[in-house]
Design a protein around this motif. Structure first.
Motif, PDB file in Angstrom:
ATOM      1  N   PRO A  66       1.947  70.965  72.175  1.00 31.96           N
ATOM      2  CA  PRO A  66       2.077  69.713  71.427  1.00 31.96           C
ATOM      3  C   PRO A  66       1.894  69.947  69.932  1.00 31.96           C
ATOM      4  N   GLU A  72      -4.429  65.479  71.060  1.00 31.79           N
ATOM      5  CA  GLU A  72      -4.256  65.626  72.506  1.00 31.79           C
ATOM      6  C   GLU A  72      -5.551  66.061  73.182  1.00 31.79           C
ATOM      7  N   CYS A 112       1.737  57.048  67.981  1.00 32.28           N
ATOM      8  CA  CYS A 112       1.878  57.332  69.397  1.00 32.28           C
ATOM      9  C   CYS A 112       2.949  56.432  70.008  1.00 32.28           C
ATOM     10  N   TRP A 116       5.611  59.927  73.889  1.00 31.77           N
ATOM     11  CA  TRP A 116       4.521  60.874  73.666  1.00 31.77           C
ATOM     12  C   TRP A 116       3.516  60.778  74.808  1.00 31.77           C
ATOM     13  N   ARG A 119       4.984  62.439  77.929  1.00 36.94           N
ATOM     14  CA  ARG A 119       4.875  63.902  77.875  1.00 36.94           C
ATOM     15  C   ARG A 119       3.427  64.363  78.007  1.00 36.94           C
TER      16      ARG A 119
END
Length: 145
Positions: A66, A72, A112, A116, A119
């Motif tokens: 990422p 994350e 965001c 996103w 994923r």
């Protein structure tokens, strides 16, 4: 020219384990319809493939990192803490928390999106589902028995 074939991580691990068990490159090439160099590249990158196999989803075909790793990681730690307390978390709520953590970390260029979050869930094998009322009340001992 043969069509391009992209293997999943699980397929690559299967090929690597067959090579470790002494199976011939030529037989694998014929079976999967790929060139010798494709199988050799998998063998050469076996450490990276095995690491990906142990830590990520088996359906992915490319190991991409990422772009906002810090957001994350923070979101994943928070998510695991909430799941351990059986707190139901929806996609929009996850989006809101990701934006919140981005602001806390000083990321002004991060917004965001639903893709996103999609994923993020794919990378960490997060499945959204309902938590039943009795699911939290069953002890781990009973489940093992």
């Amino acid at each position: 020219m043969a069509p391009r074939h992209t293997f999943t991580v699980k397929e690559k691990v299967d090929i690597i384990s067959r090579l470790q068990n002494g199976e011939n490159h030529v037989n694998l090439c014929k079976q999967f319809g790929v060139s010798h160099s494709t199988i050799s590249t998998m063998w050469k990158n076996r450490a990276k493939i095995m690491e990906c196999f142990e830590s990520k989803s088996l359906k992915i075909k490319k190991n991409r990192n990422p772009t906002h790793q810090d957001i994350e990681n923070t979101l994943l730690v928070w998510f695991k803490a909430q799941k351990s307390q059986n707190v139901p978390i929806s996609g929009p709520f996850l989006q809101e928390k990701a934006n919140h953590f981005a602001r806390q970390l000083g990321k002004t260029n991060f917004v965001c999106s639903e893709s996103w979050i999609y994923r993020f869930r794919q990378r960490h094998n997060i499945v959204v589902g309902k938590v039943c009322g009795e699911a939290a009340s069953v002890s781990q001992n009973d489940c093992n028995n």
